[in-house]
Design an enzyme around this catalytic site. Structure first.
Site, short mmCIF file in Angstrom:
data_model
loop_
_atom_site.label_atom_id
_atom_site.label_comp_id
_atom_site.label_asym_id
_atom_site.label_seq_id
_atom_site.Cartn_x
_atom_site.Cartn_y
_atom_site.Cartn_z
CG PHE A 8 -23.58 -48.07 45.01
CD1 PHE A 8 -23.78 -48.28 43.59
CD2 PHE A 8 -25.08 -48.17 45.68
CE1 PHE A 8 -24.91 -48.23 42.88
CE2 PHE A 8 -26.19 -48.30 44.97
CZ PHE A 8 -26.12 -48.40 43.53
N GLY A 9 -23.25 -44.70 45.11
CA GLY A 9 -24.35 -43.56 45.38
C GLY A 9 -25.47 -43.93 44.50
CE1 TYR A 10 -29.62 -45.13 49.09
CE2 TYR A 10 -27.62 -45.60 49.32
CZ TYR A 10 -28.81 -45.43 49.82
OH TYR A 10 -28.76 -45.38 51.07
N GLY A 11 -28.47 -42.10 45.80
CA GLY A 11 -29.56 -40.97 46.16
C GLY A 11 -28.96 -39.62 45.62
CB SER A 12 -28.61 -36.42 47.00
OG SER A 12 -27.94 -36.52 48.17
CD GLU A 87 -25.54 -39.52 52.95
OE1 GLU A 87 -26.55 -40.03 53.28
OE2 GLU A 87 -25.25 -38.95 51.99
#
Length: 185
Positions: A8-12, A87
């Site tokens: 799950f990606g929620y930023g860049s 990250e």
């Protein structure tokens, strides 16, 4: 690794994925909200003048819209090593339950129109070395406007993120408020 992995990606990661994947879907992560509370010393700022990037904060009644990527088991180890490095500034890998879009809309809750999948995400918990925490909107806006790092201006990060979430059909009132304030004079 023997199994495919949902990430799950929620930023860049939404607009700058940078790794191979087999499938991408709009997704929702219940129980968390996106906040610009993490310092960026290595991408959108510098050690002396960190930018602000997003992390996830637990909120039982909240949710975060983003994108889920199905990573093939043959690529998983290499992808996770690269993401651990990307990250590295305070983020940790966490197991989560993701609501996957059926292709027409983002799911509001588990029902017959969405799939619940086990997956991973990266979040920067409070207390990590780069955590900036909550601040008044005006302070966040000033920091975002002035911060620049090796990956570019912090204001571009906020703009691209807000646009990417909208393009997914997602919603995030907090992000929209910050983006609106950053754009205004």
């Amino acid at each position: 690794m023997n199994d495919d992995i949902w990430l799950f990606g929620y930023g860049s990661i939404i607009w700058r994925t940078g790794f191979p994947y087999r499938e991408r879907r709009a997704a929702r992560l219940p129980g968390y909200v996106r906040r610009l509370w993490q310092g960026s010393h290595d991408h959108r700022g510098t050690p002396d003048a960190p930018g602000r990037v997003v992390t996830l904060i637990e909120d039982r009644s909240g949710f975060c819209d983003g994108a889920a990527y199905l990573i093939d088991s043959t690529d998983a180890e290499e992808v996770l090593v690269a993401l651990d490095y990307r990250e590295k500034n305070g983020y940790e890998r966490h197991s989560v339950q993701i609501l996957l879009s059926d292709g027409r809309h983002l799911p509001k809750h588990p029902d017959t129109q969405c799939t619940v999948a086990s997956g991973l995400t990266y979040l920067a918990p409070p207390g990590n070395h780069a955590f900036l925490g909550e601040a008044p909107l005006e302070e966040i806006v000033l920091q975002v406007r002035r911060s620049v790092g090796p990956s570019g201006a912090n204001i571009d990060y906020v703009r691209r993120l807000a646009e990417a979430v909208r393009k997914l059909g997602g919603e995030d009132r907090y992000l929209d408020e910050v983006y609106g304030a950053v754009q205004s004079n």
